[in-house]
Design a protein around this motif. Structure first.
Motif, short mmCIF file in Angstrom:
data_model
loop_
_atom_site.label_atom_id
_atom_site.label_comp_id
_atom_site.label_asym_id
_atom_site.label_seq_id
_atom_site.Cartn_x
_atom_site.Cartn_y
_atom_site.Cartn_z
N LEU A 45 -7.63 2.48 -6.27
CA LEU A 45 -7.45 3.80 -5.65
C LEU A 45 -6.94 3.68 -4.23
O LEU A 45 -6.01 4.38 -3.82
N ALA A 48 -3.45 2.60 -4.13
CA ALA A 48 -2.61 3.75 -4.44
C ALA A 48 -2.47 4.67 -3.23
O ALA A 48 -1.41 5.26 -3.00
N ALA A 350 -3.17 3.99 -9.38
CA ALA A 350 -4.40 4.76 -9.53
C ALA A 350 -4.82 4.89 -10.99
O ALA A 350 -5.99 4.72 -11.33
#
Length: 390
Positions: A45, A48, A350
Motif C-alpha cells: 500500500l 503504491a 495496491a
C-alpha cells in the motif's frame, strides 16, 4: 547517428542514473515497511502511495517545466527528494503516519527528469529521423532503468537492508539530476510561447486514449513487482525481488532492438495496436509457467516474453505524442504519460498487495492490465489532435 550529436549521450546517461530512484524507491519502501510491520499488504500500500503521488503530480511538474525550465524546477526538487529518502527509514521506524508523510513528500519532490528529457529532444534535434531515433534510445534507457533498479534494490536490501537501498537511491538521484541540470540544453532552456490553439484543454481524445494505454501497462508492472516480493518470500530467495522485474526489462530491451528495424513514422498506431495484442497474449506465458513451475527458472525466464512487447507499446505512445503535442506544452503532454504509467503502477501494486495471499496476487493481475492496454489501444483515435499539425 543521433549519439554523435552534442549532449545526447550525456543527457541520456544522466537521466538514466537520475531515474533509477523512480524504480528503486517503491520496491525499497515495500521491503522497508514489510520488515517493520510484518505486513506485505501494508508495504504494498505504501509503495503504491509513492507511485500514485509521484504520478498524479506529473502534469503540474510538466507545466512548470514548460514555463520555467528544468534548472528552476528539478534542481530544488532533487535536493528535497534525496533528503526525504535519507530520512524515510527513521520516519518508518517512528510512526506509521510519519512514514506516510515521508513517502508522500518524497514523491511530490521527485524531479521530472523523464518529461524534461523528452521535451528537450525537439529543441536539440531538428530532423524527424533523429527525433525518432532519440525516442527509441530513450525507451532503451528506460529498459535499462527497470533492469538495474530492481536488481540493485534487491541486492542492497538482501546484503544491507532496505535502508541502504534508499540511501543509494538518494545519491543516484542527486548525481543524475546534477548531470542533466548542468548541461548546456538544460541551462539554455527558454520557455516556448504557446500558440492560441495550444492554450486549451490538452487531455483530448487522442491523449486520453494514450493515457489509458499506459495505465494498463503500469498496472501490469506494479502487480508484477509485488508478485516478485511474494515469490522471494515464499521461496526464501531474496534475489527474486529484483530478478523477476529485471528479466522482464531484459525482454523490453530486446524489444527495442527489434523495433528499431521496423520503426517508421506512419506506423506508430499500427505498432501500438499490434504490440498491445501481442502483450496481452504474452502475459499468458508466465501465467502458465507459474501454474506448472512455481518460482522456478522457467517462470522467471518466461517474464521476458511480455517485456518484449512492452517496449513496442510504450515507444509507439511516445512517438505519437512527439508528433501531436503542441509547441509550448510538450513537457506537460509527456507528464500525462508518466502520470498514466505511475497511476497504473500504483493501482497494480495496491491490488497485488491486498491480494497477496490470493491466486489473483500472482501473474493474473498483470494479464488483466494487458487486457486494459489492448482495449484502450483499439479505441485510441487514429486522427491527429484538433488544431495541431501532424
Amino acid at each position: 547517428m543521433v549519439l554523435a550529436r552534442p549532449h545526447v549521450v550525456r543527457l541520456l546517461t544522466a537521466t538514466l542514473v537520475g531515474r533509477l530512484p523512480t524504480v528503486m524507491v517503491p520496491i525499497a519502501v515495500i521491503l522497508l515497511i514489510t520488515t517493520a510491520s510484518g505486513s506485505l499488504a501494508t508495504g504494498g500500500l505504501l509503495g503504491a502511495v509513492y507511485s500514485l503521488t509521484a504520478a498524479l503530480s506529473q502534469p503540474v511538474k510538466g507545466r512548470l517545466l514548460d514555463r520555467y525550465g528544468p534548472v528552476r524546477v528539478s534542481g530544488p526538487g532533487a535536493v528535497l527528494h534525496a533528503a526525504t529518502l535519507l530520512a524515510l527509514p527513521h520516519a518508518a521506524g517512528a510512526h506509521r503516519a510519519g512514514a506516510v508523510a515521508a513517502v508522500v513528500f518524497a514523491a511530490l519532490t521527485a524531479p521530472p527528469l523523464e518529461a524534461g528529457l523528452r521535451a528537450m529532444w525537439p529543441r536539440m534535434l531538428t530532423q524527424p529521423a533523429e527525433r525518432r531515433a532519440a525516442v527509441l534510445l530513450d525507451s532503451t534507457c528506460s529498459g535499462l532503468v527497470f533492469i538495474t533498479g530492481p536488481l540493485l534494490t534487491g541486492a542492497l536490501a538482501a546484503a544491507h537492508g532496505p535502508d541502504a537501498a534508499l540511501t543509494v537511491a538518494a545519491v543516484l538521484g542527486l548525481a543524475g539530476a546534477a548531470g542533466v541540470l548542468t548541461s548546456v540544453p538544460a541551462r539554455s532552456w527558454h520557455p516556448t510561447s504557446r500558440p492560441v490553439r495550444a492554450s486549451g484543454r490538452l487531455l483530448t481524445a487522442w491523449l486520453g486514449g494514450l493515457v489509458a494505454v499506459l495505465t494498463g501497462t503500469g498496472l501490469s508492472t506494479g502487480a508484477m513487482n509485488v508478485w516478485a516480493v511474494r515469490l522471494a518470500d515464499e521461496n526464501s530467495a531474496p534475489a527474486l525481488t529484483g530478478l523477476v522485474p529485471a528479466v522482464f526489462s531484459l525482454g523490453a530491451l530486446a524489444g527495442s532492438i527489434l523495433l528499431a528495424r521496423r520503426l517508421h513514422r506512419a506506423s506508430a498506431r499500427r505498432h501500438l495496436v499490434t504490440g498491445s495484442a501481442a502483450l496481452q497474449a504474452a502475459w499468458f506465458v508466465p501465467l502458465l509457467a507459474a501454474h506448472h513451475h512455481p518460482a522456478s527458472g522457467v517462470t522467471v525466464a518466461a517474464m521476458a516474453v511480455p517485456g518484449l512487447f512492452h517496449t513496442v507499446v510504450t515507444t509507439s505512445v511516445v512517438l505519437t505524442v512527439q508528433r501531436l503535442a503542441p509547441a509550448g506544452r510538450r513537457a506537460e503532454a509527456y507528464a500525462w504519460l508518466i502520470l498514466a504509467g505511475g497511476t497504473g503502477h500504483a493501482l497494480g501494486t495496491a491490488l497485488a498487495g491486498a491480494l497477496s495471499t490470493h491466486p489473483l496476487g500472482g501473474p493474473v493481475l498483470p494479464a488483466l492490465g494487458a487486457a486494459l492496454t489492448l482495449a484502450a489501444a483499439i479505441r485510441t483515435p487514429a486522427h491527429t489532435a484538433p488544431g495541431v499539425r501532424a
